[in-house]
Scaffold this active site. Structure first.
Site, PDB file in Angstrom:
ATOM      1  N   SER A  36       0.700  -1.180  -0.167  1.00  0.00           N
ATOM      2  CA  SER A  36       0.099   0.037  -0.067  1.00  0.00           C
ATOM      3  C   SER A  36       0.841   1.175   0.058  1.00  0.00           C
ATOM      4  O   SER A  36       1.648   1.433  -0.805  1.00  0.00           O
ATOM      5  CB  SER A  36      -0.934  -0.044   1.191  1.00  0.00           C
ATOM      6  OG  SER A  36      -1.872   0.795   0.905  1.00  0.00           O
ATOM      7  N   HIS A  49      -8.031  -5.050  -1.643  1.00  0.00           N
ATOM      8  CA  HIS A  49      -6.885  -4.756  -1.161  1.00  0.00           C
ATOM      9  C   HIS A  49      -6.191  -5.649  -0.210  1.00  0.00           C
ATOM     10  O   HIS A  49      -4.959  -5.852  -0.006  1.00  0.00           O
ATOM     11  CB  HIS A  49      -6.985  -3.196  -0.144  1.00  0.00           C
ATOM     12  CG  HIS A  49      -5.853  -2.606   0.075  1.00  0.00           C
ATOM     13  ND1 HIS A  49      -4.851  -2.111  -0.872  1.00  0.00           N
ATOM     14  CD2 HIS A  49      -5.368  -2.175   1.241  1.00  0.00           C
ATOM     15  CE1 HIS A  49      -4.181  -1.219  -0.233  1.00  0.00           C
ATOM     16  NE2 HIS A  49      -4.004  -1.523   1.056  1.00  0.00           N
TER      17      HIS A  49
END
Length: 259
Positions: A125, A238
């Site tokens: 991320s 994610h």
């Protein structure tokens, strides 16, 4: 001023894995005392080194001992900086501003623990930004893995309405007013300076960091004739489901060791 990467303090840290030892380290970065977590296999041996660059901002996405122990269990000496301003570290987390040097400066220290000349980079991320900048700013990087990685803070500002206020506060305004400051954080604009092979991992349904950011990175690296491989997973978000996550960690560690 103390040398960058020099150690101020080491203390034992509880490990979730009986085969991995953990230590919290305070080290120097650009005149600040910054903290991070070191994980290494207990079994004696010659191991490769991995700099683990976490996602999130400030207390969100903080380094998890179980996560870096998972990587160390693959036969790696792992260091994960908390970044400045976190967990009692000095300074201020700036989302890949001056805090990028907390990653860059920790490498000399990590190399001394693993007794290696080169280090692998892993960024998740927001850590994708940190990993790419570390590869740009250092020439002793063996490989780079970015997983669901941010590659462009302007894109992130556009995609994440919930983060706009925070980004404006940290960076000093919106991209409309401060585009230069956003561009300063964009590693794609320096793709020609990344010399290590890059592996890009991303789920197509990621709503935290759009897969478009990984597509842009891939295209920039191809244009510069860099070594790049992609593992794009259809339907994943994610955060991968635990069993796929574990498989992916094993596979990416094998990929690193082949480099």
């Amino acid at each position: 001023m103390k040398d960058n990467g020099s150690i101020e303090l080491i203390r034992a840290y509880p490990s979730p894995n009986p085969n991995v030892s953990l230590q919290e380290i305070i080290y120097w970065s650009e005149g600040l005392r910054v903290k991070g977590l070191l994980a290494k296999p207990k079994k004696e041996g010659q191991y490769e080194a991995l700099l683990y660059l976490r996602g999130g901002l400030q207390s969100i996405g903080m380094v998890r001992p179980s996560r870096i122990a998972q990587f160390a269990a693959q036969g790696l000496v792992v260091f994960a900086p908390y970044y400045r301003g976190n967990r009692g570290g000095e300074g201020r987390d700036e989302m890949a501003g001056a805090d990028r040097f907390d990653a860059v400066n920790s490498i000399n220290m990590l190399k001394s623990f693993a007794n290696v000349k080169e280090v692998h980079l892993f960024g998740f991320s927001r850590g994708g930004l940190m990993a790419l900048w570390t590869a740009i700013l250092r020439d002793d990087i063996k490989s780079v893995v970015t997983w669901a990685g941010v590659t462009d803070v302007t894109s992130m500002y556009m995609e994440r309405v919930d983060m706009r206020r925070t980004l404006k506060r940290i960076i000093g305004g919106s991209p409309n007013k401060e585009q230069e400051k956003y561009d300063e954080r964009n590693p794609i604009l320096k793709a020609q300076m990344i010399n290590a092979p890059v592996l890009i991992i991303h789920g197509t349904e990621d709503e935290n960091v759009s897969i478009e950011q990984s597509y842009d990175l891939e295209q920039a690296l191809i244009k510069e004739k860099k070594q790049v491989e992609t593992w794009f997973s259809s339907g994943l978000t994610h955060y991968y489901p635990p069993h796929i996550n574990r498989q992916t960690v094993r596979a990416l560690c094998e990929w690193m060791k082949m480099k």
